[in-house]
Design an enzyme around this catalytic site. Structure first.
Site, PDB file in Angstrom:
ATOM      1  N   GLY A 123      32.228 -32.659  -7.420  1.00 23.43           N
ATOM      2  CA  GLY A 123      31.868 -33.650  -6.412  1.00 23.43           C
ATOM      3  C   GLY A 123      30.811 -34.640  -6.859  1.00 23.43           C
ATOM      4  O   GLY A 123      30.237 -35.353  -6.039  1.00 23.43           O
ATOM      5  N   ASN A 139      42.402 -28.646  -3.498  1.00 20.38           N
ATOM      6  CA  ASN A 139      41.467 -27.903  -2.646  1.00 20.38           C
ATOM      7  C   ASN A 139      40.843 -28.915  -1.695  1.00 20.38           C
ATOM      8  O   ASN A 139      39.960 -29.678  -2.085  1.00 20.38           O
ATOM      9  CB  ASN A 139      40.387 -27.232  -3.513  1.00 20.38           C
ATOM     10  CG  ASN A 139      39.324 -26.552  -2.663  1.00 20.38           C
ATOM     11  OD1 ASN A 139      39.495 -26.401  -1.451  1.00 20.38           O
ATOM     12  ND2 ASN A 139      38.228 -26.152  -3.288  1.00 20.38           N
ATOM     13  N   GLU A 158      35.222 -24.245 -13.253  1.00 21.30           N
ATOM     14  CA  GLU A 158      34.633 -25.393 -12.563  1.00 21.30           C
ATOM     15  C   GLU A 158      33.121 -25.387 -12.785  1.00 21.30           C
ATOM     16  O   GLU A 158      32.386 -24.686 -12.064  1.00 21.30           O
ATOM     17  CB  GLU A 158      34.914 -25.307 -11.055  1.00 21.30           C
ATOM     18  CG  GLU A 158      36.376 -25.342 -10.699  1.00 21.30           C
ATOM     19  CD  GLU A 158      36.597 -25.855  -9.269  1.00 21.30           C
ATOM     20  OE1 GLU A 158      37.320 -26.846  -9.117  1.00 21.30           O
ATOM     21  OE2 GLU A 158      36.026 -25.275  -8.327  1.00 21.30           O
ATOM     22  N   LYS A 190      38.974 -28.343   0.742  1.00 19.46           N
ATOM     23  CA  LYS A 190      37.683 -27.887   1.286  1.00 19.46           C
ATOM     24  C   LYS A 190      37.704 -28.052   2.806  1.00 19.46           C
ATOM     25  O   LYS A 190      38.761 -27.864   3.415  1.00 19.46           O
ATOM     26  CB  LYS A 190      36.529 -28.644   0.601  1.00 19.46           C
ATOM     27  CG  LYS A 190      36.663 -28.575  -0.931  1.00 19.46           C
ATOM     28  CD  LYS A 190      35.482 -29.060  -1.694  1.00 19.46           C
ATOM     29  CE  LYS A 190      35.755 -28.905  -3.186  1.00 19.46           C
ATOM     30  NZ  LYS A 190      34.623 -29.282  -4.028  1.00 19.46           N
ATOM     31  N   GLU A 214      31.164 -23.147  -4.150  1.00 15.48           N
ATOM     32  CA  GLU A 214      30.539 -23.467  -2.850  1.00 15.48           C
ATOM     33  C   GLU A 214      30.380 -22.206  -2.015  1.00 15.48           C
ATOM     34  O   GLU A 214      29.418 -22.072  -1.256  1.00 15.48           O
ATOM     35  CB  GLU A 214      31.382 -24.533  -2.133  1.00 15.48           C
ATOM     36  CG  GLU A 214      31.164 -25.906  -2.764  1.00 15.48           C
ATOM     37  CD  GLU A 214      32.366 -26.831  -2.718  1.00 15.48           C
ATOM     38  OE1 GLU A 214      33.304 -26.583  -1.938  1.00 15.48           O
ATOM     39  OE2 GLU A 214      32.372 -27.809  -3.494  1.00 15.48           O
ATOM     40  N   HIS A 249      35.046 -19.579  -5.160  1.00 16.39           N
ATOM     41  CA  HIS A 249      34.656 -20.980  -5.377  1.00 16.39           C
ATOM     42  C   HIS A 249      33.129 -21.084  -5.380  1.00 16.39           C
ATOM     43  O   HIS A 249      32.450 -20.389  -4.619  1.00 16.39           O
ATOM     44  CB  HIS A 249      35.254 -21.885  -4.299  1.00 16.39           C
ATOM     45  CG  HIS A 249      35.133 -23.332  -4.643  1.00 16.39           C
ATOM     46  ND1 HIS A 249      33.962 -24.026  -4.457  1.00 16.39           N
ATOM     47  CD2 HIS A 249      36.005 -24.200  -5.212  1.00 16.39           C
ATOM     48  CE1 HIS A 249      34.139 -25.266  -4.893  1.00 16.39           C
ATOM     49  NE2 HIS A 249      35.364 -25.399  -5.345  1.00 16.39           N
ATOM     50  N   SER A 269      35.438 -33.131 -10.606  1.00 19.56           N
ATOM     51  CA  SER A 269      35.592 -34.586 -10.738  1.00 19.56           C
ATOM     52  C   SER A 269      36.834 -34.975 -11.540  1.00 19.56           C
ATOM     53  O   SER A 269      36.792 -35.928 -12.339  1.00 19.56           O
ATOM     54  CB  SER A 269      34.323 -35.215 -11.335  1.00 19.56           C
ATOM     55  OG  SER A 269      33.225 -35.005 -10.453  1.00 19.56           O
TER      56      SER A 269
HETATM   57  P1  13P Z   1      35.881 -32.388  -6.989  1.00 16.36           P
HETATM   58  O1  13P Z   1      37.247 -32.660  -7.595  1.00 16.36           O
HETATM   59  O2  13P Z   1      35.646 -33.117  -5.724  1.00 16.36           O
HETATM   60  O3  13P Z   1      34.810 -32.542  -8.000  1.00 16.36           O
HETATM   61  O4  13P Z   1      35.893 -30.831  -6.573  1.00 16.36           O
HETATM   62  C1  13P Z   1      36.269 -29.885  -7.488  1.00 16.36           C
HETATM   63  C2  13P Z   1      36.421 -28.595  -6.782  1.00 16.36           C
HETATM   64  O5  13P Z   1      35.455 -27.982  -6.370  1.00 16.36           O
HETATM   65  C3  13P Z   1      37.778 -28.094  -6.559  1.00 16.36           C
HETATM   66  O6  13P Z   1      37.757 -26.767  -6.157  1.00 16.36           O
END
Ligand code: 13P
Length: 252
Positions: A172, A9, A166, A11, A97, A95, A212
């Site tokens: 992140g 992903n 997640e 983003k 976010e 997601h 992560s």
């Molecule tokens: P990270 O791997 O950067 O923690 O992000 C995870 C994520 O949100 C994947 O959709």
């Protein structure tokens, strides 16, 4: 036997030029990535490029979001049918976010799930709790609600759905969930699905961990019985790191 899955992903990252370089490099190692479904979800602006680069290879591509209508006066939105038109097989839905920053509700997510399935896409439904919810011992309750509401009135089969757990506090931050905690929640998700669609179907639905994930922790997650792969953010921006994680998933 359920699939093992590695999803990048990106983003809101990568120009078309950067995306093109990534695809070329991933294609060079694609032959080594057998035994794992590899999916790259770029921003919309690079989807046509991935379609061009990955057509005829074993690599799949997908959207990071979609709208719930097929077409019409919805300025700025992209429909799942449009993603299909670009050769996508997958779409990430719900997601954290999008839930937290954009304000998507479980109801929105359910409508997107229905539209994605109708368009013939495989939705990757994301669920996960905040740190506060975990500290308040509400994590399972929150995830159960997200599943219940996100999957309302959908006909589910094992080939047509991926779930990603997640935990928001692990995204992140560099602080991943422990593999035991991830297994506990993912086992809980599989039990929930089994109660809805039966053990046989639930046993074949890929359920991933995200938050992560790196080359140095993926093996721990993959050692757990219910974890079928990973949804990878930051580490998926680096083609070598992503390929290494995908290889570890395949080898697990
Ligand atoms: P990270 O791997 O950067 O923690 O992000 C995870 C994520 O949100 C994947 O959709």
């Amino acid at each position: 036997m359920r699939k093992k899955v590695a999803i990048a992903n990106w983003k809101m990252n990568k120009t078309r030029r950067e995306a093109g370089q990534f695809c070329q490099q991933l294609n060079q190692v694609a032959a080594e990535l057998t035994g794992v479904e590899v999916i790259v979800c770029p921003p919309y602006t690079a989807l046509d490029l991935l379609a061009e680069q990955f057509s005829g290879t074993s690599i799949h591509w997908g959207g990071q979001n979609c709208f719930w209508e097929e077409k019409g006066a919805y300025t700025g939105e992209i429909s799942p049918w449009m993603l299909r038109d670009l050769g996508c097989q997958y779409v990430i839905i719900g997601h954290s976010e999008r839930r937290q920053i954009i304000g998507e509700t479980d109801r929105d997510i359910n409508r997107k799930m229905a539209a994605a399935l109708q368009a013939g896409l495989i939705p990757i439904l994301c669920v996960g709790e905040t740190l506060q919810e975990r500290e308040d011992q509400l994590a399972k309750e929150v995830v159960r609600r997200q599943l219940e509401q996100g999957l309302t009135d959908l006909e589910l089969d094992a080939e047509g759905l991926v779930i990603a757990y997640e935990p928001i506090w692990a995204i992140g931050t560099g602080v991943n969930a422990s593999s035991d905690d991830a297994q506990e929640m993912i086992g809980f998700i599989r039990d929930y699905l089994a109660a809805q669609v039966g053990q046989a179907v639930a046993g074949d639905i890929p359920i991933l961990y995200g938050g992560s994930v790196r080359e140095d922790n993926i093996t721990d997650f993959m050692a757990k019985p219910d974890i079928d792969g990973a949804l990878i953010g930051g580490a998926s921006l680096d083609v070598n790191a992503f390929a290494a994680i995908a290889r570890s998933i395949a080898d697990a």
